[in-house]
Design a protein around this motif. Structure first.
Motif, short mmCIF file in Angstrom:
data_model
loop_
_atom_site.label_atom_id
_atom_site.label_comp_id
_atom_site.label_asym_id
_atom_site.label_seq_id
_atom_site.Cartn_x
_atom_site.Cartn_y
_atom_site.Cartn_z
N ILE A 1 0.70 -1.21 -0.09
CA ILE A 1 0.19 0.17 0.04
C ILE A 1 0.91 1.16 -0.21
O ILE A 1 0.85 2.24 -0.73
CB ILE A 1 -1.01 -0.26 1.18
CG1 ILE A 1 -1.88 -1.19 1.30
CG2 ILE A 1 -1.75 1.42 1.40
CD1 ILE A 1 -2.48 -1.40 2.48
N LEU A 2 1.86 1.33 0.93
CA LEU A 2 2.72 2.38 1.10
C LEU A 2 3.63 2.73 -0.16
O LEU A 2 3.80 3.91 -0.78
CB LEU A 2 3.45 2.39 2.36
CG LEU A 2 2.67 2.45 3.59
CD1 LEU A 2 3.55 2.64 4.88
CD2 LEU A 2 1.51 3.66 3.78
N GLY A 3 4.20 1.52 -0.54
CA GLY A 3 4.98 1.52 -1.90
C GLY A 3 4.01 2.13 -3.05
O GLY A 3 4.49 3.11 -3.96
N ALA A 4 3.07 1.57 -3.54
CA ALA A 4 2.19 2.10 -4.44
C ALA A 4 1.87 3.63 -4.31
O ALA A 4 1.79 4.11 -5.32
CB ALA A 4 0.86 1.14 -4.54
N GLY A 5 1.49 3.99 -3.02
CA GLY A 5 0.94 5.24 -2.63
C GLY A 5 2.14 6.29 -2.81
O GLY A 5 2.06 7.28 -3.58
N LEU A 6 3.38 5.82 -2.53
CA LEU A 6 4.52 6.66 -2.78
C LEU A 6 4.73 6.85 -4.08
O LEU A 6 4.89 7.94 -4.84
CB LEU A 6 5.54 6.01 -2.00
CG LEU A 6 5.76 6.27 -0.80
CD1 LEU A 6 6.94 5.49 0.04
CD2 LEU A 6 5.98 7.72 -0.28
N ARG A 7 4.69 5.71 -4.85
CA ARG A 7 5.05 5.83 -6.41
C ARG A 7 3.82 6.45 -7.17
O ARG A 7 4.10 7.36 -7.91
CB ARG A 7 5.19 4.54 -6.93
CG ARG A 7 6.38 3.79 -6.86
CD ARG A 7 6.58 2.42 -7.45
NE ARG A 7 5.77 1.49 -6.92
CZ ARG A 7 5.88 0.69 -5.62
NH1 ARG A 7 7.25 1.04 -4.92
NH2 ARG A 7 5.08 -0.23 -5.31
N GLY A 8 2.65 6.57 -6.68
CA GLY A 8 1.56 7.15 -7.18
C GLY A 8 1.68 8.63 -6.83
O GLY A 8 1.22 9.49 -7.52
N GLY A 9 2.43 8.99 -5.64
CA GLY A 9 2.58 10.37 -5.42
C GLY A 9 3.89 10.97 -6.04
O GLY A 9 4.28 12.12 -5.73
N GLY A 10 4.43 10.16 -6.87
CA GLY A 10 5.60 10.70 -7.61
C GLY A 10 7.16 10.31 -7.04
O GLY A 10 8.06 10.92 -7.70
N THR A 11 7.08 9.55 -5.92
CA THR A 11 8.38 9.15 -5.57
C THR A 11 8.93 7.64 -6.41
O THR A 11 8.22 6.81 -6.20
CB THR A 11 8.25 9.03 -3.98
OG1 THR A 11 8.08 10.10 -3.32
CG2 THR A 11 9.85 8.38 -3.39
#
Length: 104
Positions: free
Chosen positions: A59-69
């Motif tokens: 969840i956090l990994g996908a969220g970070l990538r979705g947020g541009g990281t």
């Protein structure tokens, strides 16, 4: 800074404030990685309140990538998260709520 109308949240991960967002691409990644089948399956999986460490990382990994990281789940797993495991779970819950509303 997070734009809440777009489902973004901010969280301190690795000592930095980072924006997380479950974009359509990030949600598709989660569906595949967690074998949820579809968005309803994904929402149902998380609405039960039982989440594994693997789920939190996804969840956090996908969220970070979705947020541009640009970060891998392995790199994420090595970062400190403010509040430790409880903090990670709270970030994931906030992100899911921002994405799915009160159903998450």
């Amino acid at each position: 800074m997070a734009i809440t109308q777009r489902g973004e949240i901010d969280a301190v991960i690795g000592g930095e404030v980072r924006t997380l967002c479950l974009t359509l691409g990030a949600l598709a990644e989660l569906e595949s990685r967690l074998q949820a089948g579809d968005l309803v399956g994904l929402a149902e999986r998380f609405s039960g309140g039982r989440v594994s460490a693997r789920d939190l990382t996804a969840i956090l990994g996908a969220g970070l990538r979705g947020g541009g990281t640009a970060i891998t789940d392995d790199d994420l797993a090595r970062l400190s998260i403010e509040g430790g495991l409880k903090g990670a779970a709270e970030i994931a819950a906030r992100l899911l709520k921002a994405t799915f509303g009160d159903q998450a």
